[in-house]
Write an enzyme that holds these catalytic residues in place. Structure first.
Site, PDB file in Angstrom:
ATOM      1  N   CYS A   1      54.314  17.052 -20.634  1.00 30.72           N
ATOM      2  CA  CYS A   1      54.323  15.674 -21.129  1.00 30.72           C
ATOM      3  C   CYS A   1      55.753  15.145 -21.202  1.00 30.72           C
ATOM      4  O   CYS A   1      55.986  14.039 -21.683  1.00 30.72           O
ATOM      5  CB  CYS A   1      53.645  15.588 -22.496  1.00 30.72           C
ATOM      6  SG  CYS A   1      54.424  16.592 -23.777  1.00 30.72           S
TER       7      CYS A   1
ATOM      8  N   ASN B   1      40.767  22.471 -24.260  1.00 33.89           N
ATOM      9  CA  ASN B   1      40.602  21.440 -23.228  1.00 33.89           C
ATOM     10  C   ASN B   1      40.647  22.018 -21.819  1.00 33.89           C
ATOM     11  O   ASN B   1      39.720  21.824 -21.025  1.00 33.89           O
ATOM     12  CB  ASN B   1      41.688  20.375 -23.407  1.00 33.89           C
ATOM     13  CG  ASN B   1      41.531  19.209 -22.448  1.00 33.89           C
ATOM     14  OD1 ASN B   1      40.491  18.567 -22.403  1.00 33.89           O
ATOM     15  ND2 ASN B   1      42.565  18.927 -21.663  1.00 33.89           N
TER      16      ASN B   1
ATOM     17  N   GLU C   1      53.419  12.120 -17.344  1.00 37.99           N
ATOM     18  CA  GLU C   1      52.814  13.445 -17.495  1.00 37.99           C
ATOM     19  C   GLU C   1      52.735  14.036 -16.098  1.00 37.99           C
ATOM     20  O   GLU C   1      52.391  13.332 -15.142  1.00 37.99           O
ATOM     21  CB  GLU C   1      51.416  13.320 -18.103  1.00 37.99           C
ATOM     22  CG  GLU C   1      50.824  14.630 -18.551  1.00 37.99           C
ATOM     23  CD  GLU C   1      50.561  14.674 -20.053  1.00 37.99           C
ATOM     24  OE1 GLU C   1      49.970  15.659 -20.492  1.00 37.99           O
ATOM     25  OE2 GLU C   1      50.958  13.743 -20.773  1.00 37.99           O
TER      26      GLU C   1
END
Length: 366
Positions: free
Chosen positions: A324, A223, A358
């Site tokens: 996170c 990602n 986050e």
């Protein structure tokens, strides 16, 4: 908040509370005001899982209240993408009166993309046979006749039946370039696609003047690696999950990227390799000393960085850390702040209307 109602009128207030909470948590390490990235107020989740409840002839999705554990019927789910909401109705209509599809069905998982593709997984407490395959194929064809770009999967104990494929390809516009990401069913993907774009663009912006190479731990399907390649000479990335590594390799090829190397190993193992503690067959042909990594990127699980990895990342001039769980980030910062200072701080509202935060920090060596 209930599954069928989002308090959208409270969005700004809940976001302001998170900003204040993060700023307070970060106060021992930084006086920075967080850069704030807002989520869409509804239809932001690209994946969702529901249990199925059989009530006489009726059949419907349910969720469980986290406090009371009571059952909640869910016919619409405004937190999820429009496509998931459309599929929820279509799946119930297609399964309710079909014995082969309905019998022993206990869960449906939905995975969708901004490019309007979907994988729907049906989970069963029974053996799946040819009758199930024929019924599922007919349902898939009926859904496609409605204009839905959907793939169906059946799962049972030690069984997985893919009618076509178990993945979909997301296309994200990131800082002026489209990036293709293969997303595999039952593997981790970023749940809030709009927020993911903002996270990628922030990571690009804070590393835009980088020198040398990038090392990434916990890279998933690539990602961040794929987006950040344009800011570095080369990217070396580690990931332990086989499906994620396979997806990352596909993504590298699909995006015609030639400066990323993925290694399948845990962050802890890679730390041992970097420190010369152990040799690994998986690293044959890869000369770690060739890489001049001046930036390290970490996006660890909720537990944060282990103590050995903490020490390892301190050797790099710049640490880009996506968290996170700000509580474990702050625990890591107790060590990392001995050698580095926080130069950028961001809050990403990945899960609106929840306690979850986050965040991202860029740390530079003192």
């Amino acid at each position: 908040m209930t599954p069928e109602h989002l308090p959208t009128e409270q969005y700004e207030a809940q976001l302001a509370e998170k900003v204040a909470r993060l700023q307070s948590m970060m106060a021992p390490f930084s006086g920075l005001v967080p850069e704030v990235f807002r989520s869409p107020v509804s239809h932001y989740r690209m994946r969702a899982e529901f249990r199925l409840w059989h009530d006489g002839d009726d059949l419907y999705h349910i969720m469980f209240d986290q406090q009371t554990k009571s059952r909640i019927r869910v016919d619409t789910f405004p937190a999820a993408s429009q496509l998931i909401n459309t599929l929820m109705k279509a799946m119930i209509a297609g399964v309710r009166d079909n014995h082969a599809l309905r019998h022993k069905l206990f869960q449906i998982d939905y995975l969708t993309t901004l490019s309007n593709q979907a994988v729907v997984s049906l989970l069963y407490h029974k053996k799946l046979d040819e009758e199930w395959r024929e019924a599922a194929t007919a349902l898939r064809d009926a859904l496609r006749a409605q204009g839905l770009n959907v793939h169906l999967i059946g799962r049972a104990t030690k069984t997985k039946i893919e009618l076509d494929q178990d993945y979909i390809d997301e296309r994200l516009p990131v800082a002026g370039k489209e990036i293709i990401y293969r997303q595999v069913e039952n593997s981790f993907t970023q749940p809030n696609a709009a927020m993911n774009i903002q996270m990628l663009e922030w990571a690009l912006e804070v590393t835009k003047d980088s020198k040398g190479d990038l090392l990434e731990l916990y890279c998933g399907n690539g990602n961040f690696s794929l987006a950040l390649t344009r800011n570095f000479n080369r990217v070396l990335a580690t990931e332990i999950a086989k499906p994620s590594v396979a997806a990352a390799q596909y993504n590298i090829a699909a995006n015609h990227i030639d400066n990323v190397q993925i290694i399948r190993m845990a962050a802890e193992e890679f730390t041992q390799a970097m420190n010369g503690v152990r040799e690994f067959n998986r690293l044959q042909g890869i000369d770690l000393k060739r890489y001049q990594c001046e930036t390290i990127f970490v996006d660890p699980p909720r537990s944060g960085l282990d103590s050995e990895t903490e020490k390892m990342v301190q050797a790099y001039p710049r640490i880009l850390y996506i968290s996170c769980n700000p509580e474990t980030l702050c625990k890591n910062l107790e060590t990392l702040s001995q050698t580095h200072t926080v130069s950028r701080l961001a809050l990403f509202d990945q899960f609106p209307y929840t306690h979850h935060m986050e965040c991202g920090v860029l740390l530079t060596a003192r």
